[in-house]
Design a protein around this motif. Structure first.
Motif: not given
Length: 503
Positions: A424, A403, A209, A267, A204-205
């Protein structure tokens, strides 16, 4: 002396490598034994429930385990979990009768646990778990610290906790296929390296990052980048080094996965960069209940601005309150006297931390003098959420670098004019132009949100323009790209084509 040091270093490295290899071999044998016991236990339980099960659930049984300790919660991650299990039910009915599905949960067992949970899943997500599917739960409540934990934990501490829990899980039941639906990639060390499972992930995320690295480098304060750290160049440098090392480790463990499904274009970009050696990377948009929302009327909506989402810090509900306060202050005649605009925050609390956060948000709304215009709706069943979706006119979502944004899709499908953060998944996938037209608004600051809310809710009424109605219709049409049916087809194709279910 130099030769002696060389020999010492070489022998030390060799010893460490040999110790590592021996440890892996011992663990593989240990978990292989547990896997055989797990098959026997599941087959025995299946036979008790179904006399025909003995003919299909034999030594060739395939155990598929989902790592999702919070499986009884009501968020978007849980919706993905239960819809994925629904897909396995489809495969079971289609003839793949050798599968046994298991969910690792931190909930305590009870006689009615399974029935109560299935009822909750049906009530919250409108998902019916196939009754014919062999589904069991491994309860890890005795391995979870129930004492009050710190509000914040470092990424290393959180990852260490997940590894510890995965070790406990594998010692209770070892599957053939291990599917992580929580983003806990460091559990792959136990599942893949030590237990020899085939590993798949639905991400999901990303835990870390490049955006997070940039935020630290630029010294921007956030919920996960304290202002005390951003105020110092030294602490910022230390944190940047820490993040970089963690990102490298995250990439290594993530690359152990044989199938990686991600929920959005955003993502996908980050995981592709970090998990460079992972196999079968693909986008599988999360399931959104768009079909049940499409019959809600588009006309005669109340002057309600609706927010949907768990009360987590990253959702930034405070920005919603401040933006709403600015809206009322900037356009008092239209928002208060003429239209009596209200803000409704609908979501669930995962525990005491979230409940405390809601209390802080109530205090913030009081300090902004908007309490009479703000409503908090907590932990309500899906039918009540649907009722709000049918009455509200505008939807608001404020998470930076969300996300994906299931709540955004639900609001669009319900016919709300949606305002989401200009980053996002909402920016890249959901609110991207559809058929060359806008499907909602993107904003970043309080001023941008306030102006977008005014334009979406009030301006069309003042001018009599029907552009907002066209936007509602187009947004509803575009939301079908993220429907339950699309997820079922995409998830099924991913796991079948990757052959992770083949032994």
């Amino acid at each position: 002396m130099y030769y002696f040091l060389q020999c010492l270093v070489l022998s030390t490295i060799t010893t460490i490598l040999l110790a590592f290899i021996v440890t892996v071999i011992i663990c593989r044998y240990h978990f292989h034994t547990i896997r055989k016991q797990s098959i026997a236990t599941l087959n025995k339980n299946s036979t008790k429930k179904d006399q025909n099960a003995a003919t299909t659930n034999d030594k060739n049984s395939l155990i598929i385990a989902f790592y999702h300790p919070n499986c009884s919660m009501g968020g978007g991650g849980e919706r993905v979990l239960w819809k994925a299990i629904y897909v396995l039910g489809d495969l079971y009915r289609a003839g793949m009768t050798n599968i046994n599905v298991v969910v690792y949960t931190k909930d305590a067992p009870s006689k009615s646990y399974k029935d109560d949970l299935f009822q909750h899943v049906k009530s919250r997500f409108s998902i019916t778990v196939p009754p014919s599917l062999p589904l069991s739960f491994v309860h890890l409540h005795d391995s979870v610290d129930t004492s009050e934990t710190p509000k914040r934990q470092s990424m290393i501490a959180q990852s260490a906790e997940t590894v510890k829990l995965a070790w406990k899980a594998m010692n209770k039941l070892t599957p053939h296929v291990y599917i992580d639906t929580t983003g806990c990639a460091f559990t792959f060390i136990v599942a893949k390296l030590l237990a020899g499972c085939t590993v798949a992930a639905y991400v999901h995320y990303p835990t870390i990052s490049t955006d997070m690295l940039s935020m630290v480098f630029e010294r921007r304060p956030s919920y996960n980048n304290d202002s005390k750290i951003t105020a110092s160049r030294i602490t910022t440098c230390i944190k940047l080094i820490y993040y970089t090392i963690f990102a490298i480790a995250y990439g290594i463990v993530g690359s152990m996965s044989s199938l990686v499904m991600v929920n959005s274009t955003w993502t996908h970009g980050h995981i592709q960069f970090l998990w460079r050696l992972a196999s079968n990377l693909c986008i599988v948009y999360p399931p959104c209940d768009t079909k049940s929302l499409e019959d809600l009327p588009l006309e005669n909506r109340n002057d309600i601005i609706l927010s949907i989402g768990q009360f987590r810090p990253e959702k930034d509900h405070a920005l919603q309150l401040r933006s709403f306060a600015l809206l009322l202050k900037k356009y008092p005649d239209d928002t208060k006297k003429t239209w009596n605009v209200k803000l409704a925050l609908v979501g669930s609390c995962r525990g005491p931390d979230d409940e405390q956060r809601v209390e802080e948000l109530r205090n913030l709304s009081a300090s902004l003098d908007i309490s009479d215009s703000v409503e908090f709706v907590l932990n309500r069943p899906y039918p009540e959420l649907r009722e709000y979706l049918g009455r509200a006119s505008v939807g608001i979502h404020t998470m930076w670098n969300e996300h994906f944004g299931i709540g955004v899709v639900e609001m669009m499908a319900a016919g709300l004019i949606t305002i989401a953060h200009n980053s996002g998944g909402p920016k890249a996938d959901i609110l991207a132009p559809f058929k060359g037209n806008m499907t909602g608004y993107l904003a970043s600051t309080e001023e941008e949100y306030a102006d977008a809310m005014y334009e979406a809710l009030v301006e069309s009424k003042r001018t009599g323009d029907d552009s907002n109605m066209k936007m509602r219709q187009l947004a509803r049409e575009s939301s079908s790209r993220f429907s339950d049916e699309v997820f079922v087809d995409s998830f099924k194709h991913a796991i079948v084509s990757s052959k992770i279910l083949c032994r």
